[in-house]
Write an enzyme that holds these catalytic residues in place. Structure first.
Site, PDB file in Angstrom:
ATOM      1  N   SER A   1      -3.592   3.241   5.008  1.00  0.00           N
ATOM      2  CA  SER A   1      -3.968   2.542   3.781  1.00  0.00           C
ATOM      3  C   SER A   1      -3.905   1.025   3.963  1.00  0.00           C
ATOM      4  CB  SER A   1      -3.044   2.983   2.640  1.00  0.00           C
ATOM      5  OG  SER A   1      -3.481   2.459   1.414  1.00  0.00           O
TER       6      SER A   1
ATOM      7  N   LYS B   1       0.811  -1.220   0.000  1.00  0.00           N
ATOM      8  CA  LYS B   1       0.000   0.000   0.000  1.00  0.00           C
ATOM      9  C   LYS B   1       0.845   1.271   0.000  1.00  0.00           C
ATOM     10  CE  LYS B   1      -3.660  -0.282  -0.437  1.00  0.00           C
ATOM     11  NZ  LYS B   1      -4.357  -0.481  -1.746  1.00  0.00           N
TER      12      LYS B   1
ATOM     13  N   HIS C   1       6.737  -7.331  -2.604  1.00  0.00           N
ATOM     14  CA  HIS C   1       6.683  -6.589  -1.334  1.00  0.00           C
ATOM     15  C   HIS C   1       7.796  -7.070  -0.394  1.00  0.00           C
ATOM     16  CE1 HIS C   1       3.109  -4.495  -2.351  1.00  0.00           C
ATOM     17  NE2 HIS C   1       2.252  -5.454  -2.136  1.00  0.00           N
TER      18      HIS C   1
END
Length: 308
Positions: free
Chosen positions: A151, A60, A121
């Site tokens: 987020s 995010k 990620h």
């Protein structure tokens, strides 16, 4: 008659009933979804082509935005060509694994010829060594901690494959302690920052991208050794605005069914703003967070901004 292979969207629809909130399992000190942890050797052993590009972020932090900018740059701003498939197919998620028949990131990458654009990620210490050995280009996008936490909280509420986030006040503590999927935000942003020069990583800041998207898109273009016209750059600025991307079915993850991403809880592309954290943090939470942030970030000088 040979059966036609499932589209990515159809595979997800078929597997939706097997989706659950998968627990986190520790891999070298980093909590990862159990499906990733169980397939870790295959991920770790992945050998990219030297021409492959890695887009790395903490969850995010502007991942999809960066992916879309890169895809448009590589295709000279051709909006229709960049709607050829969902983001997750155009730029596979390296480590992700899900119940069959959903293809893993590695499955999708096997079907593609280099050069490929790959998303991860993973913190820098878990990125497969082949990316560094083959001197692949790496773009890292980082977002200020408070907006990133907000987020990620809303994403964990609607993403029914990740652990239940619980209430916001408890989630802040989990974020500060690195007890979320992909671990500590602090370790993540610092890891890539410290290695950026040695490993030739283009380090982008979300807030800079919001403030002056044209400048950051040009930085990406130069880093990728591309040359597109001024008109194309301007078109990419427009096509990657939050409003346009939110309405783009190939970028907004609307094709993922409700048992996986319940967008009635929170939409995948929620606000895309800098400073929305002020609507979530109480003054006492903000003070607590700031004190912890000062300790955890005292050894680096990454120029994060919490408002623009």
């Amino acid at each position: 008659m040979e059966e036609k292979p499932l589209s990515y969207e159809e595979a997800i629809r078929r597997a939706a009933s097997a989706i659950k909130r998968f627990p986190l399992i520790d891999i070298e000190g980093v909590p990862l979804m159990s499906t990733i942890a169980e397939n870790w050797k295959s991920v770790s052993d992945f050998s990219p082509d030297p021409s492959d590009l890695l887009i790395a972020t903490y969850p995010k932090a502007g991942t999809t935005w960066t992916q879309e900018i890169v895809d448009l740059l590589l295709h000279n701003g051709d909006a229709e060509l960049c709607k050829r498939a969902p983001t997750a197919v155009r730029s596979p998620f390296l480590e992700i694994c899900a119940p069959p028949p959903i293809p893993s990131g590695l499955d999708l990458l096997e079907q593609m010829k280099p050069p490929r654009v790959i998303k991860t990620h993973l913190p820098i210490q878990l990125v497969p060594k082949g990316f560094w050995e083959n001197k692949c280009k790496v773009i890292y996008t980082a977002r200020n901690a408070k907006d990133n936490a907000v987020s990620y909280f809303h994403f964990d509420r609607m993403n029914l494959t990740q652990p239940e986030p619980g209430p916001w006040d408890g989630y802040i503590n989990k974020f500060m302690k690195g007890e979320l999927g992909w671990g500590s935000w602090y370790d993540h942003v610092k890891g890539y920052w410290r290695e950026r020069k040695e490993k030739n990583i283009l380090y982008l800041l979300y807030e800079d991208m919001k403030e002056n998207p044209r400048k950051e898109i040009e930085r990406i273009m130069y880093y990728l050794d591309l040359s597109v016209s001024e008109d194309v750059i301007e078109r990419i600025v427009q096509l990657t605005s939050f409003k346009v991307m939110k309405d783009n079915p190939m970028a907004n993850y609307s094709y993922i069914p409700k048992p996986v991403f319940d967008q009635s809880i929170s939409v995948f592309m929620r606000k895309g703003e800098v400073g929305d954290w002020v609507n979530h943090f109480t003054s006492s939470q903000s003070q607590m967070f700031d004190e912890d942030y000062a300790k955890q970030m005292k050894d680096v000088d990454i120029p994060f901004r919490f408002s623009i």
